[in-house]
Motif scaffolding. Sequence first.
Motif, PDB file in Angstrom:
ATOM      1  N   GLU A 273     -28.197  13.212  31.724  1.00  0.00           N
ATOM      2  CA  GLU A 273     -27.631  14.812  32.323  1.00  0.00           C
ATOM      3  C   GLU A 273     -26.477  14.416  33.366  1.00  0.00           C
ATOM      4  O   GLU A 273     -26.467  13.502  34.084  1.00  0.00           O
ATOM      5  N   GLN A 280     -28.121  25.825  32.072  1.00  0.00           N
ATOM      6  CA  GLN A 280     -27.679  27.079  32.256  1.00  0.00           C
ATOM      7  C   GLN A 280     -29.021  27.837  32.769  1.00  0.00           C
ATOM      8  O   GLN A 280     -28.924  28.524  33.676  1.00  0.00           O
ATOM      9  N   ASN A 289     -37.475  37.041  29.898  1.00  0.00           N
ATOM     10  CA  ASN A 289     -38.074  37.151  28.394  1.00  0.00           C
ATOM     11  C   ASN A 289     -38.922  35.744  27.976  1.00  0.00           C
ATOM     12  O   ASN A 289     -38.831  35.739  26.731  1.00  0.00           O
TER      13      ASN A 289
HETATM   14  C1  LIG Z   1     -26.999  33.020  34.825  1.00  0.00           C
HETATM   15  C2  LIG Z   1     -27.827  33.019  33.334  1.00  0.00           C
HETATM   16  C3  LIG Z   1     -28.979  33.530  32.913  1.00  0.00           C
HETATM   17  C4  LIG Z   1     -29.756  33.449  31.791  1.00  0.00           C
HETATM   18  N1  LIG Z   1     -30.833  34.146  31.507  1.00  0.00           N
HETATM   19  C5  LIG Z   1     -31.289  33.981  30.452  1.00  0.00           C
HETATM   20  C6  LIG Z   1     -32.677  34.759  30.324  1.00  0.00           C
HETATM   21  O1  LIG Z   1     -33.262  35.503  31.184  1.00  0.00           O
HETATM   22  N2  LIG Z   1     -33.410  34.656  28.994  1.00  0.00           N
HETATM   23  C7  LIG Z   1     -32.815  33.752  28.196  1.00  0.00           C
HETATM   24  O2  LIG Z   1     -33.614  33.532  26.971  1.00  0.00           O
HETATM   25  N3  LIG Z   1     -31.695  33.046  28.340  1.00  0.00           N
HETATM   26  C8  LIG Z   1     -30.950  33.192  29.632  1.00  0.00           C
HETATM   27  N4  LIG Z   1     -30.013  32.334  29.662  1.00  0.00           N
HETATM   28  C9  LIG Z   1     -29.554  31.557  28.311  1.00  0.00           C
HETATM   29  C10 LIG Z   1     -29.948  30.327  28.467  1.00  0.00           C
HETATM   30  O3  LIG Z   1     -30.319  29.656  29.910  1.00  0.00           O
HETATM   31  C11 LIG Z   1     -29.458  29.250  27.546  1.00  0.00           C
HETATM   32  O4  LIG Z   1     -29.453  29.994  26.158  1.00  0.00           O
HETATM   33  C12 LIG Z   1     -29.904  27.917  27.444  1.00  0.00           C
HETATM   34  O5  LIG Z   1     -30.031  27.563  28.853  1.00  0.00           O
HETATM   35  C13 LIG Z   1     -29.446  27.015  26.491  1.00  0.00           C
HETATM   36  O6  LIG Z   1     -30.087  25.958  26.648  1.00  0.00           O
HETATM   37  P1  LIG Z   1     -29.555  24.479  26.230  1.00  0.00           P
HETATM   38  O7  LIG Z   1     -30.382  23.442  26.492  1.00  0.00           O
HETATM   39  O8  LIG Z   1     -29.003  24.541  24.612  1.00  0.00           O
HETATM   40  O9  LIG Z   1     -28.067  24.328  26.994  1.00  0.00           O
HETATM   41  P2  LIG Z   1     -27.697  24.479  28.550  1.00  0.00           P
HETATM   42  O10 LIG Z   1     -28.765  25.059  29.285  1.00  0.00           O
HETATM   43  O11 LIG Z   1     -26.416  24.636  28.724  1.00  0.00           O
HETATM   44  O12 LIG Z   1     -27.934  22.837  29.135  1.00  0.00           O
HETATM   45  C14 LIG Z   1     -27.015  21.778  28.684  1.00  0.00           C
HETATM   46  C15 LIG Z   1     -26.872  20.705  29.690  1.00  0.00           C
HETATM   47  O13 LIG Z   1     -26.066  19.769  29.046  1.00  0.00           O
HETATM   48  C16 LIG Z   1     -25.373  19.122  30.164  1.00  0.00           C
HETATM   49  N5  LIG Z   1     -23.995  18.575  29.788  1.00  0.00           N
HETATM   50  C17 LIG Z   1     -23.212  19.390  29.179  1.00  0.00           C
HETATM   51  N6  LIG Z   1     -22.305  18.254  28.781  1.00  0.00           N
HETATM   52  C18 LIG Z   1     -22.694  17.047  29.168  1.00  0.00           C
HETATM   53  C19 LIG Z   1     -22.456  15.445  29.025  1.00  0.00           C
HETATM   54  N7  LIG Z   1     -20.959  15.496  28.703  1.00  0.00           N
HETATM   55  N8  LIG Z   1     -23.212  14.598  29.433  1.00  0.00           N
HETATM   56  C20 LIG Z   1     -24.341  15.004  29.916  1.00  0.00           C
HETATM   57  N9  LIG Z   1     -24.922  16.314  30.013  1.00  0.00           N
HETATM   58  C21 LIG Z   1     -24.034  17.348  30.017  1.00  0.00           C
HETATM   59  C22 LIG Z   1     -25.017  20.422  31.061  1.00  0.00           C
HETATM   60  O14 LIG Z   1     -24.835  20.071  32.394  1.00  0.00           O
HETATM   61  C23 LIG Z   1     -26.465  21.267  31.121  1.00  0.00           C
HETATM   62  O15 LIG Z   1     -27.519  20.708  32.033  1.00  0.00           O
HETATM   63  C24 LIG Z   1     -29.081  32.829  30.944  1.00  0.00           C
HETATM   64  C25 LIG Z   1     -27.931  32.030  31.310  1.00  0.00           C
HETATM   65  C26 LIG Z   1     -27.304  32.137  32.247  1.00  0.00           C
HETATM   66  C27 LIG Z   1     -26.109  31.378  32.380  1.00  0.00           C
END
Ligand SMILES: Cc1cc2nc3c(=O)[nH]c(=O)nc-3n(C[C@H](O)[C@H](O)[C@H](O)COP(=O)(O)OP(=O)(O)OC[C@H]3O[C@@H](n4cnc5c(N)ncnc54)[C@H](O)[C@@H]3O)c2cc1C
Length: 577
Positions: A273, A280, A289
């Motif tokens: 990470e 996010q 939810n």
């Molecule tokens: C303010 C906010 C509120 C939300 N509320 C809700 C909600 O109530 N309900 C819901 O269902 N969804 C919600 N969402 C959406 C949900 O959070 C995302 O759909 C979900 O987090 C996606 O998960 P992910 O693991 O795919 O990506 P992310 O959560 O984006 O995680 C990706 C991770 O990869 C890391 N990363 C990126 N590039 C690199 C790299 N080159 N090297 C190492 N690490 C890296 C980032 O730092 C991050 O920690 C919300 C989003 C936000 C921004």
Amino acid sequence: MTHPVLMVVDDDPASLEALDRALHHRYERDYLIISETVPATAAGRLRELRAAGSPVAVVMAASGLTAMPVADFLAQAHVIEPGAKRVLVVPRGGPAAPSLRVPVPLVRDRQAATPVLRATTFGLIDAHLPAPGTVRDEGFHRVVGELLEEWAHDAAPALPAVRIIAPERSARGHELRDLLARNSMPYVFYAAESADGQWWLRHAGQDGSVLPVLVMYTGEVLVDPPNDRLAAVFGVASLPAGTVDVAIVGAGPAGLSAAVYTASEGLSTLLLEREAFGGQAGSSSLIRNYLGFPRGISGASLATKAFEQAWSFGAILSIAGPVTGLQPVAGGFTLRMADGGESRARSVLIATGVSYRRLGAPGLDVLLGAGVFYGATASEAKAFAGEQVFVAGGANSAGQAAVNFARYAQQVTILVRSESLAARMSQYLIEEISATANIDVRTSTRIAAAEGAGKLEALTLMNTKTGSAQTVPASALVVLIGAVPHTDWLPPQVARDEHEFVVTGPDIPDAGDPAARWALPRPPLGLETSLPGVFAAGDVRHGSVKRCASAVGEGSVAATQLTQYLHGQARASWPRA
Ligand SMILES: Cc1cc2nc3c(=O)[nH]c(=O)nc-3n(C[C@H](O)[C@H](O)[C@H](O)COP(=O)(O)OP(=O)(O)OC[C@H]3O[C@@H](n4cnc5c(N)ncnc54)[C@H](O)[C@@H]3O)c2cc1C
């Protein structure tokens, strides 16, 4: 030492007494319990407590307040004491709160939003709970206990891991606090100008000419350390020697979920990470939810629990900075880190998520989640019943959101910078929008500012052609101007769509860049990319549903497919998953 305050506000004396009794019964030794019947008096007490430096842990307000809409009171409380947890107390099995109800004529063809849905959507509460049935109502006390734990973790940790001394308004000081909070590291902040700040600087042997200064739980003193140095002190920056079975890049919900499942399947798992666990989701104050958490769960809490779970199954978690390169080598892949470090893995999961494009207007950032939303989903629509909703964006996603919100909102206004919607929106949507009486379109318009005390109340809109500005009342602004996937570090062998999202399984193109074509006789697994052995899950993936539960689900599916891949079972005869 001053006891932290638990405040209760209810203008029904009988229910106030029941609440007051339940709180005294359990918490009076450690907390000062203040009960008020008049919201304005309660707001005054909060101001006095703030001025006296007395900590306020929880503010509870009855959903049926009559003197003032409970939403307004909770928004005020948040402005006065931003750290206090806000609780909406609903009657046990009782009706919806009158003061949060939407005037019936304004609700169009659907049922009105529940008070709780509206309050959570607009970021006005941290929890809702039924009034206690008895003084020993354990369900009630469990929620209060959890809120106190979260409050204490952020505001008054019993054993801080770090003491930060920085100028009150320093950007780097703020960045460090954010980083520690998102990684669930308990810290205490002292303004360098304060008496406590000066004491800690002297204690650390520093004259304050270079700030921030960090005093670690070990006694070690760090002067404005880079983020990876901080991670190293906590032992979460090291990379294992040798080759792991799975390297997961990105510790958001998708990466954390995959780590739990690959590690629990006995695969050696490295989770890389760049800044903070939780992605996010970790920055969301309340995910409401997510299955199994009827009162919602804070992103930080979900991230901490997921982190502990992955760690308990043996996953190695490293915040060693961003991964900057991926290269296929004999027997697997090499991952390059920004600081020059390298890791080796037999397979890789890309779970790096997206960043939403932001609008830069003053006032927007502080109202994030309190009326300002990026990438909102359909689940918000009902909470907008009877409201003035603005949608910023000119593509199909903005058009679809506007049509959906218009079923509930009093008025929806689409804001676009261009002169018409035609440039980026499908004709059928443009026609649907013009046929919907309560949708307006303001072209050649940009948002110049947002205002509101604790929640969005007004937007200033600027006509880019004439330069004229107008301030209009607004309760919600949904920004849909695109998401940027974190994929710039990937090699050309990993196929991406026109917006740089990673394509997987059946979506891998047969044509296009020859470097990014599938080259094996067997078909790719469902979440496998065009580079065999490299998978993708979560928001970064083409066609993904941008939701926490979906990312978690994809992480678990990816874990199964990584296991299949590593067990060498992926054969040409397999159907496409
Ligand atoms: C303010 C906010 C509120 C939300 N509320 C809700 C909600 O109530 N309900 C819901 O269902 N969804 C919600 N969402 C959406 C949900 O959070 C995302 O759909 C979900 O987090 C996606 O998960 P992910 O693991 O795919 O990506 P992310 O959560 O984006 O995680 C990706 C991770 O990869 C890391 N990363 C990126 N590039 C690199 C790299 N080159 N090297 C190492 N690490 C890296 C980032 O730092 C991050 O920690 C919300 C989003 C936000 C921004």
